[in-house]
Motif scaffolding. Structure first.
Motif, PDB file in Angstrom:
ATOM      1  N   GLY A  44       4.837   8.622  -6.344  1.00 45.87           N
ATOM      2  CA  GLY A  44       3.475   8.848  -6.791  1.00 45.87           C
ATOM      3  C   GLY A  44       2.700   7.596  -7.161  1.00 45.87           C
ATOM      4  N   ARG A  45       3.294   6.419  -6.937  1.00 41.68           N
ATOM      5  CA  ARG A  45       2.609   5.183  -7.316  1.00 41.68           C
ATOM      6  C   ARG A  45       2.553   4.224  -6.136  1.00 41.68           C
ATOM      7  N   ARG A  46       1.407   3.541  -6.024  1.00 40.11           N
ATOM      8  CA  ARG A  46       1.279   2.517  -4.989  1.00 40.11           C
ATOM      9  C   ARG A  46       2.103   1.297  -5.382  1.00 40.11           C
ATOM     10  N   GLN A  47       2.839   0.751  -4.423  1.00 39.54           N
ATOM     11  CA  GLN A  47       3.753  -0.338  -4.717  1.00 39.54           C
ATOM     12  C   GLN A  47       3.033  -1.599  -5.200  1.00 39.54           C
ATOM     13  N   GLY A  48       1.911  -1.904  -4.571  1.00 37.34           N
ATOM     14  CA  GLY A  48       1.197  -3.118  -4.949  1.00 37.34           C
ATOM     15  C   GLY A  48       1.849  -4.346  -4.333  1.00 37.34           C
ATOM     16  N   VAL A  49       1.113  -5.448  -4.296  1.00 43.23           N
ATOM     17  CA  VAL A  49       1.628  -6.686  -3.731  1.00 43.23           C
ATOM     18  C   VAL A  49       1.141  -7.851  -4.577  1.00 43.23           C
ATOM     19  N   LEU A  79       0.811  -1.212   0.000  1.00 39.99           N
ATOM     20  CA  LEU A  79       0.000   0.000   0.000  1.00 39.99           C
ATOM     21  C   LEU A  79       0.849   1.268   0.000  1.00 39.99           C
ATOM     22  N   GLU A  80       2.151   1.107   0.263  1.00 39.80           N
ATOM     23  CA  GLU A  80       3.026   2.276   0.316  1.00 39.80           C
ATOM     24  C   GLU A  80       3.099   2.952  -1.059  1.00 39.80           C
ATOM     25  N   VAL A  81       3.181   4.267  -1.038  1.00 42.28           N
ATOM     26  CA  VAL A  81       3.259   5.041  -2.274  1.00 42.28           C
ATOM     27  C   VAL A  81       4.670   5.583  -2.436  1.00 42.28           C
TER      28      VAL A  81
END
Length: 280
Positions: free
Chosen positions: A161-166, A156-158
């Motif tokens: 400017g982009r969310r990392q995703g998992v 969830l970390e950004v």
């Protein structure tokens, strides 16, 4: 067997844990079924509760049969009573408190000597009798639930400017351990629960949960297992900031259990009455 045949006789869905379990009980207790289904799928709706009449009837039956109560079975999957004690202090205190007390839990019940499901989730390589690691070097000291939550939170970390995703493939926990569980003996009472996955749908704001059992006894264990899994799903969803979604439980072989249909008859009738279905 066609797809529709499978769905009709092997898939049980509903809005409460009791309704889903109860429909399976009625199906497996019918004449000519042999008292088992292979495979079987339970699907419990998100936010589902219980059916008090069905829960009471089952607990009465288990008490008369001198079997483990629904609550005690559920506790092996998710110790909700311990979470209530530590919940205000957060999950780190909850996990630590459980791990410290594990040898005491095992000593209190010989049935736990090979392990407890929740212990494998939060301390995969712990010796249940001593609480000490048997291997070491596992991520988060073998606490698979903590690993899943950290991976999700990291996703969830950004950054820039982009969310990392998992990768959702990583959000799973294993219970079965070939080193300890591929034994030469003819009977293996633990673990029937083999594997779990957590499937967050961030866009919809829900967490779906899936579990796989190699075998399961419907009367003695299934209701408690469903309840414990539902409680675990609620805990994980809460830690992820999501609502509870569907709980899907796939069972390789669902067995009615070690009881006669004559002794089971009052329970079947009570469940049929609660569900509004006629039993013969």
């Amino acid at each position: 067997m066609t797809g529709s045949d499978f769905a009709e006789g092997h898939v049980f869905t509903g809005g409460t844990v009791g309704a889903v379990w109860g429909r399976a009980l009625l199906a497996l207790s019918e004449p000519g079924t042999g008292g088992e289904r292979s495979p079987l799928l339970f699907v419990v709706d998100g936010g589902a509760g219980e059916d008090p009449a069905i829960r009471e009837a089952l607990d009465d039956f288990l008490r008369a049969e001198k079997q483990t109560s629904v609550e005690d079975v559920a506790w092996t999957v998710f110790p909700e009573s311990i979470w209530r004690i530590y919940g205000s202090k957060g999950r780190t205190a909850f996990f630590a408190g459980y791990r410290r007390a594990l040898p005491r839990f095992v000593k209190a019940s010989p049935a736990n000597r090979r392990g407890i499901y929740f212990a494998r989730m939060v301390g995969f390589d712990l010796d249940p009798a001593t609480g000490e690691p048997t291997v070491g070097g596992l991520p988060d000291e073998g606490n698979q639930l903590e690993t899943v939550l950290r991976l999700y939170e990291r996703g969830l970390e950004v950054r820039d400017g982009r969310r990392q995703g998992v990768q959702r493939i990583k959000l799973q926990v294993g219970i079965f351990d070939p080193v300890r569980d591929h034994t030469p003996g003819p009977y293996l009472p633990f673990p029937c629960l083999q594997h779990m996955t957590f499937e967050p749908d961030v866009r919809a704001g829900v967490l779906h949960t899936s579990a796989f059992y190699a075998t399961q006894q419907l009367v003695r264990k299934a209701y408690g297992n469903l309840l414990g899994l539902r409680q675990l799903a609620a805990f994980m969803a809460g830690e992820m900031g999501l609502d509870v979604g569907r709980l899907s439980v796939f069972v390789g072989v669902e067995k009615l259990g070690n009881t006669t249909k004559t002794r089971l008859r009052p329970l079947v009738e009570a469940v049929g009455s609660a569900l509004g279905e006629v039993t013969t």
